[in-house]
Design a protein around this motif. Structure first.
Motif, PDB file in Angstrom:
ATOM      1  N   GLY A 157       0.843  -1.193   0.000  1.00 23.86           N
ATOM      2  CA  GLY A 157       0.000   0.000   0.000  1.00 23.86           C
ATOM      3  C   GLY A 157       0.873   1.236   0.000  1.00 23.86           C
ATOM      4  O   GLY A 157       2.101   1.152   0.056  1.00 23.86           O
ATOM      5  N   SER A 158       0.230   2.383  -0.062  1.00 26.60           N
ATOM      6  CA  SER A 158       0.996   3.625  -0.030  1.00 26.60           C
ATOM      7  C   SER A 158       0.236   4.681   0.744  1.00 26.60           C
ATOM      8  O   SER A 158      -0.986   4.634   0.857  1.00 26.60           O
ATOM      9  CB  SER A 158       1.290   4.117  -1.446  1.00 26.60           C
ATOM     10  N   ALA A 159       1.003   5.603   1.282  1.00 26.96           N
ATOM     11  CA  ALA A 159       0.460   6.747   1.999  1.00 26.96           C
ATOM     12  C   ALA A 159       1.385   7.917   1.710  1.00 26.96           C
ATOM     13  O   ALA A 159       2.527   7.930   2.164  1.00 26.96           O
ATOM     14  CB  ALA A 159       0.377   6.455   3.492  1.00 26.96           C
ATOM     15  N   GLY A 160       0.920   8.830   0.906  1.00 29.14           N
ATOM     16  CA  GLY A 160       1.768   9.959   0.524  1.00 29.14           C
ATOM     17  C   GLY A 160       2.969   9.474  -0.265  1.00 29.14           C
ATOM     18  O   GLY A 160       2.839   8.746  -1.237  1.00 29.14           O
ATOM     19  N   SER A 161       4.156   9.826   0.200  1.00 30.93           N
ATOM     20  CA  SER A 161       5.380   9.428  -0.502  1.00 30.93           C
ATOM     21  C   SER A 161       5.993   8.155   0.078  1.00 30.93           C
ATOM     22  O   SER A 161       7.110   7.788  -0.268  1.00 30.93           O
ATOM     23  CB  SER A 161       6.404  10.562  -0.454  1.00 30.93           C
ATOM     24  N   SER A 162       5.248   7.474   0.958  1.00 25.67           N
ATOM     25  CA  SER A 162       5.722   6.227   1.557  1.00 25.67           C
ATOM     26  C   SER A 162       5.000   5.033   0.961  1.00 25.67           C
ATOM     27  O   SER A 162       3.814   5.107   0.643  1.00 25.67           O
ATOM     28  CB  SER A 162       5.485   6.222   3.070  1.00 25.67           C
TER      29      SER A 162
END
Length: 111
Positions: free
Chosen positions: A8-13
Motif C-alpha cells: 500500500g501507499s500513503a503519501g510518498s511512503s
C-alpha cells in the motif's frame, strides 16, 4: 500460519506488510511486491514485519534487493522485526543500510 503480503501507499511512503511464515514457495510473491514497491519510487519504504513469523534466506535477499534498488536518499525501515529477522539482516550486512526496529521496541513505543 500461511504467508500473506500486501502493498500500500500513503503519501510518498510505500508500505509492504508481511505476515505468517515465508517459505521458499512464497518468495516469488514477495519478489513481485518488492519489484512493485521499488518501481513506485517511494521516498520511504516501510516493511511491516510485526506479523511475520519466519523468513527463509531468499526472503532476506528480496529485502536486500529492495534496499539496493531504491533511489539514493530513500529510507528503508523494517518495523516489528523479530530477533531472528534482525539477526538474519545483520548476517546479510543490511542493518547498516536500513533502519531495523525490533518487535519489542515497536511494542514499547506503542504503549
Amino acid at each position: 500460519m500461511t504467508f500473506t503480503a500486501s502493498l500500500g501507499s500513503a503519501g510518498s511512503s510505500t508500505v509492504l506488510h508481511l505476515a505468517g511464515r515465508l517459505t521458499d514457495a512464497d518468495v516469488r510473491t514477495l519478489r513481485t511486491l518488492v519489484d512493485q514497491a521499488v518501481g513506485s519510487a517511494p521516498r520511504r519504504l516501510l516493511v511491516d514485519a510485526n506479523d511475520l513469523e519466519a523468513l527463509v534466506p531468499a526472503g532476506v535477499r528480496c529485502l536486500a534487493f529492495a534496499q539496493q534498488h531504491l533511489a539514493p536518499g530513500t529510507e528503508m525501515v523494517i518495523a516489528g522485526a523479530s530477533e531472528d529477522l534482525r539477526q538474519a539482516l545483520a548476517r546479510a550486512g543490511l542493518t547498516e543500510s536500513m533502519t531495523v526496529v525490533t518487535a519489542t521496541a515497536t511494542a514499547t513505543a506503542a504503549a
